[in-house]
Design an enzyme around this catalytic site. Structure first.
Site, PDB file in Angstrom:
ATOM      1  N   ASP A   1      39.966  41.937  39.462  1.00 29.24           N
ATOM      2  CA  ASP A   1      40.076  41.731  38.179  1.00 29.24           C
ATOM      3  C   ASP A   1      39.505  42.771  37.031  1.00 29.24           C
ATOM      4  OD1 ASP A   1      40.926  40.013  35.833  1.00 29.24           O
ATOM      5  OD2 ASP A   1      41.100  38.331  37.074  1.00 29.24           O
TER       6      ASP A   1
ATOM      7  N   HIS B   1      41.100  45.933  35.672  1.00 30.14           N
ATOM      8  CA  HIS B   1      41.597  45.987  34.234  1.00 30.14           C
ATOM      9  C   HIS B   1      40.700  46.338  33.266  1.00 30.14           C
ATOM     10  CE1 HIS B   1      45.199  43.766  35.508  1.00 30.14           C
ATOM     11  NE2 HIS B   1      44.431  42.759  36.058  1.00 30.14           N
TER      12      HIS B   1
ATOM     13  N   HIS C   1      40.552  29.785  39.708  1.00 25.62           N
ATOM     14  CA  HIS C   1      40.444  31.168  39.216  1.00 25.62           C
ATOM     15  C   HIS C   1      40.337  31.043  37.546  1.00 25.62           C
ATOM     16  CE1 HIS C   1      40.686  35.535  38.828  1.00 25.62           C
ATOM     17  NE2 HIS C   1      41.311  35.504  37.763  1.00 25.62           N
TER      18      HIS C   1
ATOM     19  N   HIS D   1      39.683  32.473  33.597  1.00 20.98           N
ATOM     20  CA  HIS D   1      39.024  33.755  32.525  1.00 20.98           C
ATOM     21  C   HIS D   1      38.509  33.126  31.289  1.00 20.98           C
ATOM     22  CE1 HIS D   1      40.879  37.211  34.012  1.00 20.98           C
ATOM     23  NE2 HIS D   1      41.819  36.345  34.810  1.00 20.98           N
TER      24      HIS D   1
ATOM     25  N   TYR E   1      48.652  36.001  29.028  1.00 28.27           N
ATOM     26  CA  TYR E   1      48.168  36.895  30.213  1.00 28.27           C
ATOM     27  C   TYR E   1      47.130  37.602  30.025  1.00 28.27           C
ATOM     28  CZ  TYR E   1      48.613  38.565  35.267  1.00 28.27           C
ATOM     29  OH  TYR E   1      48.723  38.980  36.229  1.00 28.27           O
TER      30      TYR E   1
END
Length: 332
Positions: free
Chosen positions: A13, A16, A193, A195, A284
Site C-alpha cells: 500500500d 502508492h 484493512h 485507511h 478509492y
C-alpha cells in the site's frame, strides 16, 4: 489473552505513496526489520497488486519480482504476502511470485465481484499459500451483500476473508456490523484493512478486533494510499493495551519504522483536503495522486474531481475516469 495476527502493508500500500519507486535495498532493509520484530506477514508488490506496473496504474521503478525475492531472502520468522486483483494480475503472475518467495496471496475484488476470484483462490491453495479473500470498497454494499460475497470467497477455499475499507469511508459502527455478520456467517478467519482518510483508522481497527477480526492490516508510519493506513507501530501498542497479544517486539518495530520507512517517505502522512474528501465521498484511496495530477493538468480543483467520482460510485480499476472527469469540469 486473545491473539491478533498483524499484516504490514507498508511495502505494498505504501507503494502508492512513493509512486511505486521502492528499491531492492529499501525493501530488503524493511523486510529485515519486520522479520526481526516478529511481524508474521508483510505484503510486497505494486500498490495495485501483481502485474500492476502499467501506464494506467503507475510504472514500478523496480520489477516487483525482484522486490519479493529481496524481501523473502530476509525472512526467517516472517512470510511475504502478495496482493492479486483479477484482471490486473494473472495466475502466471502468482506462480512467478511463489517462485520469488511469496507464501501468502490476498485475492482482491470489488465487494460485489467475488465470483471473478474463484480460479485465483483455488490456485493459491494448490500452490500451498495462505490464501485470503479481500473484499474492497466494503462500505459500498449492504451487510447482506458483504456476507453473500464473503461466503463465495470461503467456498472457493479462502482461509481468511477481509472487510476492506479501501476509501477510508467507514465509521466504527459500520465496521462492527460487517465484521460481526461475517463472524456469524463464516467458519474461516476474518480480517480488516483500514485507511485513515476520516481519521478513523485506529478506531475502526479496534472496532474490528472487538467484533471478532483476527487478521489486521497496518503500515509503518501509516505509509499508504490516501491518508495512509492504521499505523502499525501505534496499533501494536494500542492492541496490547487492550489486552490482545500480537507477538511483535514494539521496540524493534519502532526501529524499522524510524530508521528505514521514515527516510523513504516523500512527505509525512497526514489528512489533507484531498484525502479527507476521499473518505467523505467514499472514493478509492489510490485515486488521490491521480486526481492531483489531473487537477494540475486541467486546472480544476482535485476536491471537485473526487466528489464527482464519489457521486458516480467509481471503483478501483476506473482510473481513466479521473481524467475524463477533470476534462469535463474544465469544460464546465
Amino acid at each position: 489473552m486473545s491473539q491478533v495476527t498483524i499484516l504490514d502493508v507498508s511495502l505494498r500500500d505504501g507503494s502508492h505513496a512513493v509512486r511505486h519507486a521502492f528499491t531492492e535495498a529499501q525493501v530488503r532493509a524493511a523486510a529485515k526489520g519486520l522479520n526481526a520484530a516478529g511481524v508474521r506477514y508483510f505484503e510486497v508488490s505494486h500498490g495495485d497488486g501483481l502485474g500492476g506496473s502499467s501506464l494506467q496504474y503507475g510504472l514500478s521503478a523496480t520489477d516487483e519480482l525482484k522486490l519479493i525475492e529481496a524481501a523473502a531472502s530476509e525472512c526467517t520468522n516472517s512470510d511475504v504476502s502478495v496482493l492479486l486483483i483479477p484482471g490486473i494480475g494473472t495466475k502466471q503472475d502468482l506462480q512467478n511470485a511463489v517462485t520469488a518467495g511469496a507464501k501468502m496471496v490476498r485475492v482482491a475484488t470489488h465487494v460485489t465481484e467475488a465470483d471473478v476470484a474463484a480460479q485465483h483462490i483455488q490456485l493459491g491453495r494448490e500452490l500451498g499459500l495462505k490464501t485470503v479473500g479481500f473484499l474492497m470498497m466494503a462500505h459500498m454494499a449492504p451487510v447482506e451483500k458483504v456476507v453473500e460475497q464473503a461466503k463465495l470467497f470461503e467456498s472457493y477455499g479462502a482461509e481468511v476473508v477481509y472487510v476492506t475499507d479501501s476509501a477510508g469511508a467507514m465509521l466504527p459502527q459500520d465496521v462492527t456490523v460487517r465484521v460481526e455478520a461475517l463472524r456469524d456467517a463464516l467458519t474461516c478467519d476474518i480480517g480488516f484493512h483500514a485507511h485513515n482518510n476520516l481519521s478513523m483508522a485506529m478506531a475502526n481497527t479496534v472496532a474490528a478486533v472487538q467484533a471478532g477480526a483476527t487478521f489486521i492490516d497496518g503500515s509503518m508510519r501509516a505509509l499508504g494510499a490516501g491518508a495512509g493506513n492504521t499505523q502499525t507501530e501505534v496499533m501494536v501498542s494500542v492492541l496490547e493495551k487492550y489486552g490482545y497479544a500480537t507477538g511483535i517486539d514494539l521496540y524493534k518495530l519502532l526501529d524499522v519504522a524510524t530508521d528505514v520507512i521514515a527516510p523513504i517517505m516523500q512527505q509525512p502522512q497526514e489528512i489533507t483536503a484531498g484525502s479527507l474528501v476521499l473518505g467523505h465521498a467514499g472514493v478509492y484511496s489510490s485515486f488521490l495522486l491521480h486526481a492531483q495530477k489531473a487537477a494540475q493538468q486541467f486546472g480544476v480543483d482535485e476536491r471537485d474531481i473526487l466528489m464527482t467520482l464519489g457521486n458516480m460510485k467509481a471503483v478501483g480499476g476506473q482510473e481513466d475516469l479521473i481524467y475524463e472527469v477533470a476534462q469535463q469540469l474544465q469544460r464546465a
